[in-house]
Write a protein that holds these residues in place. Structure first.
Motif, short mmCIF file in Angstrom:
data_model
loop_
_atom_site.label_atom_id
_atom_site.label_comp_id
_atom_site.label_asym_id
_atom_site.label_seq_id
_atom_site.Cartn_x
_atom_site.Cartn_y
_atom_site.Cartn_z
N ASN A 1 1.11 -1.59 -0.22
CA ASN A 1 -0.07 0.00 -0.15
C ASN A 1 0.84 1.08 0.27
O ASN A 1 2.20 1.34 0.23
CB ASN A 1 -1.14 0.16 1.48
CG ASN A 1 -2.07 -0.92 1.28
OD1 ASN A 1 -2.77 -1.00 -0.01
ND2 ASN A 1 -2.85 -1.60 2.34
N ARG B 1 -7.47 0.22 3.19
CA ARG B 1 -6.68 0.95 4.16
C ARG B 1 -5.35 0.14 3.49
O ARG B 1 -4.66 -0.20 2.82
CB ARG B 1 -6.49 -1.39 4.16
CG ARG B 1 -5.73 -1.21 5.35
CD ARG B 1 -4.89 -2.72 5.97
NE ARG B 1 -4.92 -3.11 4.79
CZ ARG B 1 -4.84 -5.06 5.01
NH1 ARG B 1 -5.12 -6.03 6.13
NH2 ARG B 1 -4.92 -5.74 3.68
N SER C 1 -10.50 -6.22 -4.98
CA SER C 1 -11.18 -6.73 -3.50
C SER C 1 -11.99 -6.16 -3.08
O SER C 1 -12.90 -7.54 -2.49
CB SER C 1 -9.45 -7.59 -3.26
OG SER C 1 -9.31 -6.31 -2.69
#
Ligand SMILES: N[C@H](CCC[C@H](N)C(=O)O)C(=O)O
Length: 274
Positions: free
Chosen positions: A64, A209, A219
């Protein structure tokens, strides 16, 4: 270090070939590369590695923008397939890729889209302790005195999905970060806001996130469909309209894999000091 900038419905990635070049990026370097002002800019960094198991074609690592490594990225998987085909790393019509969360099967289509077998929705009590309880699909939570209800599901990465009347007015910026880091989610979570258009069509926004709200979350789209089907609101296949565009999701129910289809686009090639 060579890289390719790619995007899937505006969820954008820096894709790095670690098959043909040595790649060893620290979390700080990941954050720099993902930075939209001081670096290249992206939601996630995707690393293409040689397979470690003989029956896989590649290994797929995902980071990320905050530098944290995660186990799943659906839009990234479609870009992964486009990348390895475009860069001559493979010419198969079915590409087997291992991630921290397990095996993905990527199928590039003649029209340029990619279908991904995202695996079976997981029972992941370490990520989402709620999944050890019955009410994971309809869990009440109170935030600043306001009562909400969400469904929890793991696609290899954790998702909490809230049903809202209208995604345009959903409190994504206010509620997303609060739920992302809620104690209910020891590894934090991706937060989906789902509007049911009809039994085969939803609109979705996702506060991801480690990256914040993105234009699309593959997802997250899978997780939202799983919650919607389990709650009796949706029938497979489901059209998922995200701010960045459309994904098509199919799921035959518990024990079956979730299939996601959508675009993958290569934007530019570049080079940057490793
Ligand atoms: N932020 C996600 C990873 C990227 C997921 C998203 N880009 C997708 O397409 O699935 C997580 O921390 O699990």
């Amino acid at each position: 270090m060579k890289f390719t900038k790619m995007q899937g419905l505006g969820n954008d990635f820096v894709v790095i070939d670690a098959v043909r070049q040595a790649v060893d990026l620290s979390p700080a370097r990941i954050r720099f590369l993902a930075d939209r002002h001081f670096g290249i800019g992206c939601d996630q960094i995707l690393i293409v590695e040689p397979a470690q198991d003989s029956d896989a074609d590649f290994r797929y690592r995902i980071f990320n923008a905050d530098g944290g490594e995660v186990a799943q990225c659906g839009n990234g998987a479609r870009c992964f397939a486009r990348f390895v085909r475009d860069h001559g790393l493979c010419d198969q019509d079915e590409i087997r890729v291992d991630t921290q969360a397990g095996r993905l099967i990527l199928r590039p289509r003649p029209d340029g889209s990619v279908t991904v077998d995202m695996g079976v929705p997981r029972h992941a009590p370490a990520q989402i302790p709620l999944l050890a309880e019955a009410e994971a699909l309809a869990y009440p939570v109170e935030i600043d005195g306001a009562a909400w209800e969400f469904g929890a599901v793991s696609m290899g990465n954790p998702h909490a999905v809230l049903r809202v009347e209208n995604v345009d007015s959903a409190p994504v910026a206010a509620l997303g970060p609060r739920l992302e880091s809620h104690p209910l989610f020891p590894e934090r979570a991706n937060i989906g806001f789902m509007e049911i258009v009809d039994r085969n069509h939803i609109r979705l926004r996702v506060f991801e996130r480690g990256s914040g709200e993105t234009l699309a979350c593959g997802s997250g789209a899978c997780g939202a469909v799983v919650v919607g089907v389990e709650r009796g609101w949706l029938d497979s296949p489901v059209r998922v309209d995200l701010p960045g565009g459309r994904l098509d999701i199919a799921w035959a129910g518990r024990g079956s894999p979730v299939l996601m289809s959508g675009p993958a686009v290569s934007v530019f090639e570049g080079e940057i000091p490793a």
